[in-house]
Design a protein around this motif. Structure first.
Motif, PDB file in Angstrom:
ATOM      1  N   GLY A   1      76.997   0.103  -5.142  1.00 42.78           N
ATOM      2  CA  GLY A   1      77.754  -1.085  -5.528  1.00 42.78           C
ATOM      3  C   GLY A   1      77.399  -2.334  -4.766  1.00 42.78           C
ATOM      4  N   TYR A   2      78.435  -2.963  -4.181  1.00 46.04           N
ATOM      5  CA  TYR A   2      78.246  -4.214  -3.472  1.00 46.04           C
ATOM      6  C   TYR A   2      77.366  -4.038  -2.232  1.00 46.04           C
ATOM      7  CZ  TYR A   2      81.942  -6.189  -6.386  1.00 46.04           C
ATOM      8  OH  TYR A   2      82.678  -6.634  -7.449  1.00 46.04           O
ATOM      9  N   MET A   3      77.375  -2.859  -1.643  1.00 49.06           N
ATOM     10  CA  MET A   3      76.542  -2.624  -0.466  1.00 49.06           C
ATOM     11  C   MET A   3      75.069  -2.830  -0.807  1.00 49.06           C
ATOM     12  SD  MET A   3      76.211   0.846   1.855  1.00 49.06           S
ATOM     13  CE  MET A   3      78.000   0.901   2.048  1.00 49.06           C
ATOM     14  N   GLN A   4      74.639  -2.250  -1.947  1.00 49.55           N
ATOM     15  CA  GLN A   4      73.244  -2.405  -2.377  1.00 49.55           C
ATOM     16  C   GLN A   4      72.930  -3.858  -2.680  1.00 49.55           C
ATOM     17  OE1 GLN A   4      70.787   0.228  -2.803  1.00 49.55           O
ATOM     18  NE2 GLN A   4      69.488  -1.582  -2.897  1.00 49.55           N
ATOM     19  N   ALA A   5      73.882  -4.553  -3.289  1.00 46.68           N
ATOM     20  CA  ALA A   5      73.663  -5.967  -3.618  1.00 46.68           C
ATOM     21  C   ALA A   5      73.499  -6.811  -2.359  1.00 46.68           C
ATOM     22  CB  ALA A   5      74.832  -6.483  -4.452  1.00 46.68           C
ATOM     23  N   ILE A   6      74.359  -6.571  -1.372  1.00 42.21           N
ATOM     24  CA  ILE A   6      74.287  -7.314  -0.112  1.00 42.21           C
ATOM     25  C   ILE A   6      72.969  -7.037   0.602  1.00 42.21           C
ATOM     26  CG2 ILE A   6      75.298  -7.527   2.194  1.00 42.21           C
ATOM     27  CD1 ILE A   6      78.041  -6.997   0.870  1.00 42.21           C
ATOM     28  N   VAL A   7      72.578  -5.751   0.635  1.00 45.06           N
ATOM     29  CA  VAL A   7      71.318  -5.378   1.279  1.00 45.06           C
ATOM     30  C   VAL A   7      70.142  -6.058   0.588  1.00 45.06           C
ATOM     31  CG1 VAL A   7      69.720  -3.463   1.686  1.00 45.06           C
ATOM     32  CG2 VAL A   7      72.152  -3.190   2.205  1.00 45.06           C
ATOM     33  N   SER A   8      70.148  -6.054  -0.746  1.00 48.66           N
ATOM     34  CA  SER A   8      69.050  -6.655  -1.503  1.00 48.66           C
ATOM     35  C   SER A   8      68.953  -8.153  -1.235  1.00 48.66           C
ATOM     36  CB  SER A   8      69.241  -6.393  -2.999  1.00 48.66           C
ATOM     37  OG  SER A   8      69.165  -5.017  -3.279  1.00 48.66           O
ATOM     38  N   LEU A   9      70.104  -8.842  -1.216  1.00 51.69           N
ATOM     39  CA  LEU A   9      70.095 -10.272  -0.946  1.00 51.69           C
ATOM     40  C   LEU A   9      69.614 -10.573   0.472  1.00 51.69           C
ATOM     41  CD1 LEU A   9      73.435 -11.373  -2.671  1.00 51.69           C
ATOM     42  CD2 LEU A   9      71.095 -11.897  -3.410  1.00 51.69           C
ATOM     43  N   LEU A  10      70.031  -9.732   1.426  1.00 52.50           N
ATOM     44  CA  LEU A  10      69.584  -9.902   2.810  1.00 52.50           C
ATOM     45  C   LEU A  10      68.075  -9.742   2.920  1.00 52.50           C
ATOM     46  CD1 LEU A  10      70.097 -10.117   5.881  1.00 52.50           C
ATOM     47  CD2 LEU A  10      70.496  -7.642   5.892  1.00 52.50           C
ATOM     48  N   LEU A  11      67.568  -8.699   2.303  1.00 52.23           N
ATOM     49  CA  LEU A  11      66.134  -8.444   2.361  1.00 52.23           C
ATOM     50  C   LEU A  11      65.356  -9.538   1.647  1.00 52.23           C
ATOM     51  CD1 LEU A  11      66.026  -4.581   1.703  1.00 52.23           C
ATOM     52  CD2 LEU A  11      66.026  -5.797   3.885  1.00 52.23           C
ATOM     53  N   LEU A  12      65.886 -10.026   0.527  1.00 59.29           N
ATOM     54  CA  LEU A  12      65.213 -11.099  -0.197  1.00 59.29           C
ATOM     55  C   LEU A  12      65.146 -12.361   0.663  1.00 59.29           C
ATOM     56  CD1 LEU A  12      63.999 -12.225  -2.805  1.00 59.29           C
ATOM     57  CD2 LEU A  12      66.321 -12.779  -3.553  1.00 59.29           C
ATOM     58  N   SER A  13      66.231 -12.688   1.341  1.00 54.87           N
ATOM     59  CA  SER A  13      66.262 -13.880   2.189  1.00 54.87           C
ATOM     60  C   SER A  13      65.269 -13.774   3.341  1.00 54.87           C
ATOM     61  CB  SER A  13      67.678 -14.088   2.747  1.00 54.87           C
ATOM     62  OG  SER A  13      68.610 -14.254   1.709  1.00 54.87           O
ATOM     63  N   LEU A  14      65.238 -12.620   3.974  1.00 53.69           N
ATOM     64  CA  LEU A  14      64.324 -12.440   5.108  1.00 53.69           C
ATOM     65  C   LEU A  14      62.871 -12.433   4.648  1.00 53.69           C
ATOM     66  CD1 LEU A  14      66.281  -9.775   7.200  1.00 53.69           C
ATOM     67  CD2 LEU A  14      65.971 -12.205   7.700  1.00 53.69           C
ATOM     68  N   THR A  15      62.608 -11.832   3.482  1.00 55.99           N
ATOM     69  CA  THR A  15      61.252 -11.826   2.945  1.00 55.99           C
ATOM     70  C   THR A  15      60.799 -13.247   2.627  1.00 55.99           C
ATOM     71  OG1 THR A  15      61.608  -9.635   1.974  1.00 55.99           O
ATOM     72  CG2 THR A  15      59.772 -10.924   1.120  1.00 55.99           C
ATOM     73  N   PHE A  16      61.701 -14.038   2.030  1.00 60.04           N
ATOM     74  CA  PHE A  16      61.382 -15.428   1.711  1.00 60.04           C
ATOM     75  C   PHE A  16      61.079 -16.205   2.987  1.00 60.04           C
ATOM     76  CE2 PHE A  16      62.696 -19.863   0.997  1.00 60.04           C
ATOM     77  CZ  PHE A  16      61.909 -20.174  -0.101  1.00 60.04           C
ATOM     78  N   TYR A  17      61.870 -15.973   4.021  1.00 58.25           N
ATOM     79  CA  TYR A  17      61.665 -16.671   5.294  1.00 58.25           C
ATOM     80  C   TYR A  17      60.307 -16.311   5.892  1.00 58.25           C
ATOM     81  CZ  TYR A  17      62.210 -17.941  10.208  1.00 58.25           C
ATOM     82  OH  TYR A  17      62.019 -18.462  11.458  1.00 58.25           O
TER      83      TYR A  17
ATOM     84  N   VAL B   1      65.796  -5.841   8.655  1.00 60.80           N
ATOM     85  CA  VAL B   1      64.918  -5.760   7.497  1.00 60.80           C
ATOM     86  C   VAL B   1      64.112  -4.464   7.513  1.00 60.80           C
ATOM     87  CG1 VAL B   1      62.882  -6.950   8.425  1.00 60.80           C
ATOM     88  CG2 VAL B   1      63.391  -7.099   5.995  1.00 60.80           C
ATOM     89  N   ILE B   2      63.697  -4.031   8.688  1.00 61.23           N
ATOM     90  CA  ILE B   2      62.950  -2.775   8.791  1.00 61.23           C
ATOM     91  C   ILE B   2      63.847  -1.594   8.455  1.00 61.23           C
ATOM     92  CG2 ILE B   2      61.799  -1.202  10.394  1.00 61.23           C
ATOM     93  CD1 ILE B   2      60.731  -3.680  11.848  1.00 61.23           C
ATOM     94  N   ILE B   3      65.038  -1.577   9.042  1.00 59.24           N
ATOM     95  CA  ILE B   3      65.948  -0.442   8.822  1.00 59.24           C
ATOM     96  C   ILE B   3      66.345  -0.333   7.356  1.00 59.24           C
ATOM     97  CG2 ILE B   3      68.260   0.450   9.300  1.00 59.24           C
ATOM     98  CD1 ILE B   3      67.955  -0.691  12.158  1.00 59.24           C
TER      99      ILE B   3
END
Length: 399
Positions: free
Chosen positions: A138-154, A255-257
């Motif tokens: 659910g929301y956990m996967q969404a939050i993780v995906s957004l976090l990873l997307l932000s860090l990847t973009f950075y 991001v690694i974890i």
């Protein structure tokens, strides 16, 4: 009744998480000897080829409502499906080990602890993710995906800011374009035996397969490019270099974890699904946990610093397999029924595997994937056409 189908946003998050992995970035570093321009060409072309095959595999599984390895029975019969399921489980154990091992090396550098502690911790998180379940993130996967997307973009913006002029980014000749192309095709192919384990859960197989293949392909291209860029002018050839140069501390750890957990979860989960092809009463979740434990132990015991040969091996096994399956499903349009036909397809597969390895180690200008795929696809299509013609002729002659 609770709807157990996977939604399109969930498919997007699942396959974004699959592509955002250390293994993808590390493989991108292998292409650095080719130079930036040729390296990017190889990455994009290879991923387009691999992505198309990934889409085809997902569509078949989605329409048949079967897991990836169960779909192979369409061409190879029940016994052939069990064989491919076993091979798939072996490669998934390998991927589980590689992902945990790479994450351990990165985490141990960013936050020095015992390698065994990091390895066990990552394995435990993957098992926790398995118990949360595919439908309950659910929301956990969404939050993780957004976090990873932000860090990847950075990280991507940081690398782009360091890019020198094109004149400095030339090949040193130690890797051919074809070799780089094969490494780019091989990564999407490594997910080919898994995609139907998810698309079978969709109400709309075509859309689910297209979403999955597109999201994975685009994200994987970005990951390869990060690795390529880091190796050429980022001051090193590893994920650690990117993290350090970008000034990522705690965010780097996260991001690694999370990227490791979301990707390795898919490997373990699909290993469990494949086990049910071998033995119907097998507990898919139980097998997934066992695969994670075995992979964790292997990551502790064995070094896994170069995965190129592993990728080539996966490509040699699953390229002919999907070629035969695509030919039977989309061209011949009928499930194979007889033992003799199963044996013929098994022979085509074995010969194509041999051709793949021959072309891989030759001076071929067309690589290994395309010749192996083309031969298996065309021969299977021709045999299917001839079989139909013979059947029709026999029926006409009957009184």
């Amino acid at each position: 009744m609770k709807d157990t189908h996977i939604t399109q946003p969930q498919f997007a998050m699942i396959w974004f998480g699959a592509a955002l992995s250390i293994a993808e970035i590390m493989t991108g570093t292998y292409l650095a000897p080719l130079g930036l321009t040729q390296g990017l060409y190889a990455i994009i072309l290879g991923h387009i080829i691999g992505g198309i095959l990934l889409f085809g595999a997902g569509l078949i599984g989605g329409r048949l409502r079967q897991g990836s390895m169960n779909t192979t029975a369409f061409s190879f019969g029940p016994l052939g499906a069990k064989g491919f399921a076993f091979l798939n489980m072996l490669q998934l154990i390998g991927w589980t080990s590689i992902m945990i091992y790479d994450a351990m090396l990165a985490l141990q550098t960013l936050a020095p602890l015992s390698p065994m502690i990091w390895t066990i911790a990552i394995g435990a998180l993957v098992i926790l993710w398995l118990f949360i379940g595919l439908h309950n993130t659910g929301y956990m996967q969404a939050i993780v995906s957004l976090l990873l997307l932000s860090l990847t973009f950075y990280m991507g913006m940081h690398m782009i800011a360091q890019w020198p002029s094109e004149s400095n980014l030339v090949s040193d000749g130690s890797m051919s374009f074809i070799a780089a192309l094969e490494l780019s095709i091989a990564m999407p192919l490594s997910w080919l035996p898994l995609i139907s384990d998810y698309t079978r859960e969709s109400k709309h197989p075509f859309t689910a397969s297209l979403t999955s293949a597109t999201i994975y392909t685009v994200t994987s291209i970005v990951m390869y490019t990060l690795g390529l860029s880091a190796a050429i002018f980022g001051g090193g050839d590893s994920i650690i270099t990117i993290m350090m140069n970008a000034g990522l501390g705690l965010a780097g750890l996260l991001v690694i974890i999370f990227s490791t957990v979301t990707t390795t979860f898919m490997d373990a989960y699909s290993a469990g699904v494949s086990s049910t092809t071998i033995y119907n009463s097998a507990s898919s979740k139980g097998i997934a946990v066992i695969v994670t434990i075995v992979g964790t132990i292997a990551a502790i015991l064995y070094p896994m610093d170069d995965i190129t040969d592993f990728l080539y091996l996966i490509g040699s096994v699953f390229t002919p397999m999907i070629a035969i399956l695509l030919a039977d499903y989309f061209m011949n349009r009928q499930q194979v029924q007889t033992l003799s036909a199963f044996l013929v397809r098994g022979t085509i597969w074995a010969v194509s595997v041999g051709l793949y390895h021959y072309m891989l180690h030759s001076e071929s200008t067309v690589g290994a994937t395309l010749p192996a795929f083309t031969m298996a696809f065309i021969i299977t299509t021709i045999i299917g056409f001839v079989s139909k013609a013979v059947k029709v002729s026999t029926e006409v002659k009957q009184p």
